[in-house]
Design a protein around this motif. Structure first.
Motif, PDB file in Angstrom:
ATOM      1  N   GLY A 332     -11.407 109.651  74.968  1.00 10.18           N
ATOM      2  CA  GLY A 332     -11.907 108.618  75.870  1.00 10.18           C
ATOM      3  C   GLY A 332     -13.170 109.068  76.581  1.00 10.18           C
ATOM      4  O   GLY A 332     -13.777 110.085  76.269  1.00 10.18           O
ATOM      5  N   GLY A 333     -13.577 108.296  77.580  1.00  6.89           N
ATOM      6  CA  GLY A 333     -14.754 108.655  78.359  1.00  6.89           C
ATOM      7  C   GLY A 333     -14.383 109.614  79.479  1.00  6.89           C
ATOM      8  O   GLY A 333     -13.387 109.414  80.173  1.00  6.89           O
ATOM      9  N   LYS A 334     -15.196 110.670  79.674  1.00  2.00           N
ATOM     10  CA  LYS A 334     -14.891 111.666  80.706  1.00  2.00           C
ATOM     11  C   LYS A 334     -16.163 112.147  81.374  1.00  2.00           C
ATOM     12  O   LYS A 334     -17.213 112.260  80.730  1.00  2.00           O
ATOM     13  CB  LYS A 334     -14.157 112.870  80.091  1.00  2.00           C
ATOM     14  N   PHE A 335     -16.060 112.428  82.675  1.00  2.00           N
ATOM     15  CA  PHE A 335     -17.127 113.091  83.413  1.00  2.00           C
ATOM     16  C   PHE A 335     -16.530 114.378  83.938  1.00  2.00           C
ATOM     17  O   PHE A 335     -15.755 114.381  84.887  1.00  2.00           O
ATOM     18  CB  PHE A 335     -17.641 112.208  84.548  1.00  2.00           C
ATOM     19  N   THR A 336     -16.849 115.503  83.300  1.00  2.00           N
ATOM     20  CA  THR A 336     -16.192 116.764  83.604  1.00  2.00           C
ATOM     21  C   THR A 336     -17.175 117.903  83.336  1.00  2.00           C
ATOM     22  O   THR A 336     -18.389 117.732  83.504  1.00  2.00           O
ATOM     23  CB  THR A 336     -14.894 116.900  82.764  1.00  2.00           C
ATOM     24  N   THR A 337     -16.694 119.067  82.931  1.00  2.00           N
ATOM     25  CA  THR A 337     -17.525 120.212  82.564  1.00  2.00           C
ATOM     26  C   THR A 337     -17.216 120.596  81.121  1.00  2.00           C
ATOM     27  O   THR A 337     -16.268 120.076  80.518  1.00  2.00           O
ATOM     28  CB  THR A 337     -17.248 121.409  83.476  1.00  2.00           C
ATOM     29  N   VAL A 338     -18.005 121.536  80.583  1.00  2.00           N
ATOM     30  CA  VAL A 338     -17.721 122.028  79.228  1.00  2.00           C
ATOM     31  C   VAL A 338     -16.315 122.614  79.186  1.00  2.00           C
ATOM     32  O   VAL A 338     -15.543 122.369  78.249  1.00  2.00           O
ATOM     33  CB  VAL A 338     -18.773 123.082  78.795  1.00  2.00           C
ATOM     34  N   GLU A 339     -15.960 123.377  80.215  1.00  2.00           N
ATOM     35  CA  GLU A 339     -14.608 123.942  80.280  1.00  2.00           C
ATOM     36  C   GLU A 339     -13.557 122.837  80.326  1.00  2.00           C
ATOM     37  O   GLU A 339     -12.518 122.907  79.665  1.00  2.00           O
ATOM     38  CB  GLU A 339     -14.469 124.841  81.508  1.00  2.00           C
ATOM     39  N   GLY A 340     -13.839 121.788  81.104  1.00  2.00           N
ATOM     40  CA  GLY A 340     -12.887 120.684  81.216  1.00  2.00           C
ATOM     41  C   GLY A 340     -12.656 119.990  79.886  1.00  2.00           C
ATOM     42  O   GLY A 340     -11.521 119.614  79.551  1.00  2.00           O
ATOM     43  N   ILE A 341     -13.736 119.815  79.092  1.00  2.00           N
ATOM     44  CA  ILE A 341     -13.598 119.201  77.766  1.00  2.00           C
ATOM     45  C   ILE A 341     -12.751 120.082  76.857  1.00  2.00           C
ATOM     46  O   ILE A 341     -11.861 119.603  76.139  1.00  2.00           O
ATOM     47  CB  ILE A 341     -14.991 118.972  77.132  1.00  2.00           C
ATOM     48  N   LEU A 342     -13.024 121.398  76.871  1.00  2.00           N
ATOM     49  CA  LEU A 342     -12.266 122.323  76.018  1.00  2.00           C
ATOM     50  C   LEU A 342     -10.791 122.356  76.408  1.00  2.00           C
ATOM     51  O   LEU A 342      -9.909 122.402  75.542  1.00  2.00           O
ATOM     52  CB  LEU A 342     -12.868 123.730  76.103  1.00  2.00           C
ATOM     53  N   LEU A 343     -10.515 122.311  77.703  1.00  2.00           N
ATOM     54  CA  LEU A 343      -9.118 122.287  78.158  1.00  2.00           C
ATOM     55  C   LEU A 343      -8.437 120.987  77.753  1.00  2.00           C
ATOM     56  O   LEU A 343      -7.253 120.971  77.416  1.00  2.00           O
ATOM     57  CB  LEU A 343      -9.064 122.470  79.679  1.00  2.00           C
ATOM     58  N   ALA A 344      -9.194 119.872  77.793  1.00  2.00           N
ATOM     59  CA  ALA A 344      -8.633 118.582  77.379  1.00  2.00           C
ATOM     60  C   ALA A 344      -8.279 118.599  75.894  1.00  2.00           C
ATOM     61  O   ALA A 344      -7.257 118.054  75.478  1.00  2.00           O
ATOM     62  CB  ALA A 344      -9.622 117.454  77.687  1.00  2.00           C
ATOM     63  N   ILE A 345      -9.143 119.222  75.068  1.00  2.00           N
ATOM     64  CA  ILE A 345      -8.856 119.356  73.632  1.00  2.00           C
ATOM     65  C   ILE A 345      -7.588 120.177  73.431  1.00  2.00           C
ATOM     66  O   ILE A 345      -6.696 119.806  72.662  1.00  2.00           O
ATOM     67  CB  ILE A 345     -10.045 120.020  72.913  1.00  2.00           C
ATOM     68  N   LYS A 346      -7.499 121.290  74.140  1.00  2.00           N
ATOM     69  CA  LYS A 346      -6.328 122.168  74.019  1.00  2.00           C
ATOM     70  C   LYS A 346      -5.064 121.450  74.465  1.00  2.00           C
ATOM     71  O   LYS A 346      -4.014 121.543  73.804  1.00  2.00           O
ATOM     72  CB  LYS A 346      -6.568 123.416  74.872  1.00  2.00           C
ATOM     73  N   ASP A 347      -5.164 120.735  75.575  1.00  2.00           N
ATOM     74  CA  ASP A 347      -3.998 120.007  76.091  1.00  2.00           C
ATOM     75  C   ASP A 347      -3.559 118.927  75.106  1.00  2.00           C
ATOM     76  O   ASP A 347      -2.364 118.744  74.860  1.00  2.00           O
ATOM     77  CB  ASP A 347      -4.349 119.375  77.436  1.00  2.00           C
ATOM     78  N   GLN A 348      -4.523 118.222  74.517  1.00  2.00           N
ATOM     79  CA  GLN A 348      -4.200 117.165  73.564  1.00  2.00           C
ATOM     80  C   GLN A 348      -3.485 117.728  72.339  1.00  2.00           C
ATOM     81  O   GLN A 348      -2.555 117.133  71.806  1.00  2.00           O
ATOM     82  CB  GLN A 348      -5.475 116.446  73.132  1.00  2.00           C
ATOM     83  N   LEU A 349      -3.911 118.903  71.880  1.00  2.00           N
ATOM     84  CA  LEU A 349      -3.349 119.490  70.672  1.00  2.00           C
ATOM     85  C   LEU A 349      -2.008 120.170  70.911  1.00  2.00           C
ATOM     86  O   LEU A 349      -1.083 120.043  70.113  1.00  2.00           O
ATOM     87  CB  LEU A 349      -4.315 120.525  70.094  1.00  2.00           C
ATOM     88  N   LYS A 350      -1.904 120.876  72.018  1.00  2.00           N
ATOM     89  CA  LYS A 350      -0.752 121.760  72.220  1.00  2.00           C
ATOM     90  C   LYS A 350       0.310 121.184  73.135  1.00  2.00           C
ATOM     91  O   LYS A 350       1.470 121.081  72.761  1.00  2.00           O
ATOM     92  CB  LYS A 350      -1.245 123.092  72.779  1.00  2.00           C
ATOM     93  N   ASP A 351      -0.095 120.770  74.338  1.00  2.00           N
ATOM     94  CA  ASP A 351       0.894 120.381  75.343  1.00  2.00           C
ATOM     95  C   ASP A 351       1.370 118.954  75.199  1.00  2.00           C
ATOM     96  O   ASP A 351       2.500 118.638  75.555  1.00  2.00           O
ATOM     97  CB  ASP A 351       0.302 120.577  76.755  1.00  2.00           C
ATOM     98  N   SER A 352       0.520 118.057  74.686  1.00  2.00           N
ATOM     99  CA  SER A 352       0.879 116.642  74.634  1.00  2.00           C
ATOM    100  C   SER A 352       1.381 116.203  73.272  1.00  2.00           C
ATOM    101  O   SER A 352       1.545 115.019  73.019  1.00  2.00           O
ATOM    102  CB  SER A 352      -0.337 115.783  75.010  1.00  2.00           C
ATOM    103  N   ASN A 353       1.625 117.156  72.366  1.00  2.00           N
ATOM    104  CA  ASN A 353       1.998 116.803  71.000  1.00  2.00           C
ATOM    105  C   ASN A 353       3.403 117.284  70.684  1.00  2.00           C
ATOM    106  O   ASN A 353       3.601 118.430  70.284  1.00  2.00           O
ATOM    107  CB  ASN A 353       1.012 117.406  70.004  1.00  2.00           C
ATOM    108  N   PRO A 354       4.434 116.437  70.818  1.00  2.00           N
ATOM    109  CA  PRO A 354       5.807 116.854  70.553  1.00  2.00           C
ATOM    110  C   PRO A 354       6.067 117.149  69.088  1.00  2.00           C
ATOM    111  O   PRO A 354       7.045 117.793  68.745  1.00  2.00           O
ATOM    112  CB  PRO A 354       6.640 115.659  71.030  1.00  2.00           C
TER     113      PRO A 354
END
Length: 440
Positions: A332-354
């Motif tokens: 989606g659309g985000k206003f964050t930092t490079v670190e924030g984008i990378l953490l969002a990718i990690k969260d989407q792949l690892k923590d939010s994927n049952p």
């Protein structure tokens, strides 16, 4: 008394739509006595509210009548009609593809171009690709005995077509399955952790007929014109909406922000006091740019993690050194930092994927996801430098902070490019007439 209060508090704090987990011994199913349309006696309707991973909330209903034996099941979206319609085109190649989950709403159309077959909108269902084909076979076979007596030639043609449908399940050769839903609430499962190479997803603007069929108000355009006089700059607008996590009422704040060396954008922030859900989304405040924009940043220092990033809802991300890329609109659309984008990718792949956790996860895929997330951590910690962070936005509405501004950034390359026909098609620009529109 205290224990009963604590139990009541825990029950009321649960989300209305919940994930199905191994910890739920008995899923919360609501039972309602209702009229059977076949025998007009009372039957039992069961409602189950759940959340489909990487999709949204749905309501699964099942009706059973013990008097006449009639049974019926149906699925309805638990959320609102989306802003645009959706079209999925998936290439079915193997048995695994036949087991892809499919959410088919009552406004969705299923087509198999290879057989020139199209199944018009019917009742909603939570099924698989194989289940869709089997339901089509059952529907065509239903009146065959009577048809063979009254119209033998038509019955023979239908028998021949049923054979072709059954041959699809043998997978002698690949075939495409196309799902089109003007409500935007249908879904086909992605079997890959990143972009699915066998599936194409596109969104489109609904026609006037689509809006009428969905029962949408035709006064929306007039309301937008009336609201054009409102000056949101310098003010924070607030409106009530349903929390995407627990479906309770919560507040969404909207603010127009002027980003230095870029443009105005609209930031929407949602906070839910009930479940603690927090989310933000960014929209371009000045329309689609004449050209697309590709921003490539070479990460040379851990301080690059603090660069501001505005990722529009149409932008894709890639990290070539990790063979990682996302499709248009992922995260989606985000206003964050490079670190924030990378953490969002990690969260989407690892923590939010049952699908990649627990006993049912595939060890090989689970290991690859874990290995990739470890590499993301190394980038964030500055242990893996020299990699490239690429932000590609066909609308030209994304931004990555230049820490050397107003001078050029030696570690960042910005390329403007002409959009392809396919990109314009997905953005709805090919059918948009902006000149002499009154004369046609």
């Amino acid at each position: 008394m205290a224990n009963s209060d604590e139990k009541l508090k825990a029950e009321t704090s649960k989300s209305l739509f919940r994930d199905i987990t191994a910890d739920d011994e008995t899923p919360e199913v609501m039972e309602i006595e209702s009229l059977c349309f076949k025998c007009e006696n009372n039957g039992l309707t069961r409602l189950f509210l759940t959340r489909i991973p990487f999709f949204k909330d749905v309501i699964v209903s099942s009706f059973t009548c013990d008097n006449c034996g009639y049974h019926n099941s149906e699925l309805q979206p638990g959320g609102r009609i989306q802003d645009k319609g959706v079209k999925y085109t998936v290439n079915i190649q193997n048995k695994k593809d036949l087991n892809r989950q499919v959410v088919q709403t009552n406004t969705a159309t299923i087509a198999i171009p290879k057989l020139e077959f199209e199944n018009p909108p019917n009742k909603g269902a939570l099924t698989t690709v194989e289940g869709i084909i089997q339901r089509a076979v059952e529907g065509l076979s239903q009146d065959q005995p009577l048809r063979k007596i009254q119209h033998p030639e038509i019955a023979a043609q239908i028998d021949e077509f049923i054979v072709k449908l059954n041959e699809l399940l043998l997978l002698k050769e690949p075939f495409d399955l196309v799902l089109t839903d003007p409500s935007g609430n249908s879904y086909i499962e992605n079997l890959y952790p990143f972009t699915d190479p066998q599936m194409k997803i596109s969104h489109y603007n609904r026609s006037k007929a689509d809006n009428e069929n969905l029962g949408l108000s035709q006064d929306a355009e007039q309301e937008m014109k009336e609201n054009e006089k409102f000056d949101a700059k310098g003010e924070v607008a607030t409106f009530e909406t349903n929390c995407p996590s627990c479906n309770e009422l919560c507040s969404t704040n909207i603010k127009v922000v002027d980003i230095p060396h870029f443009k105005e954008v609209i930031i929407m922030a949602t906070n839910c006091d009930k479940c603690g859900h927090r989310d933000n989304e960014v929209k371009g405040g000045s329309g689609i740019e004449p050209k697309g924009k590709k921003i490539t940043l070479k990460i040379t220092d851990v301080s690059d993690m603090n660069r501001d990033v505005l990722k529009s809802e149409t932008a894709s991300l890639s990290i070539p050194e990790l063979d990682f890329s996302t499709g248009m609109g992922t995260l989606g659309g985000k206003f964050t930092t490079v670190e924030g984008i990378l953490l969002a990718i990690k969260d989407q792949l690892k923590d939010s994927n049952p699908f990649f956790r627990g006993d049912s996860s595939e060890e090989n895929l689970k290991g690859k996801i874990g290995e990739f997330c470890d590499k993301i951590d190394e980038i964030i910690e500055g242990k893996r430098l020299g990699i490239h962070f690429v932000l590609d936005d066909a609308t030209g509405n994304s931004y990555l902070q230049n820490v050397y501004a107003p001078d050029d950034d030696p570690e960042m390359v910005i390329e403007m490019y002409d959009r392809t026909f396919e990109q314009n098609e997905e953005l709805g620009l090919n059918d948009m007439k902006t000149e002499n529109y009154k004369s046609s």
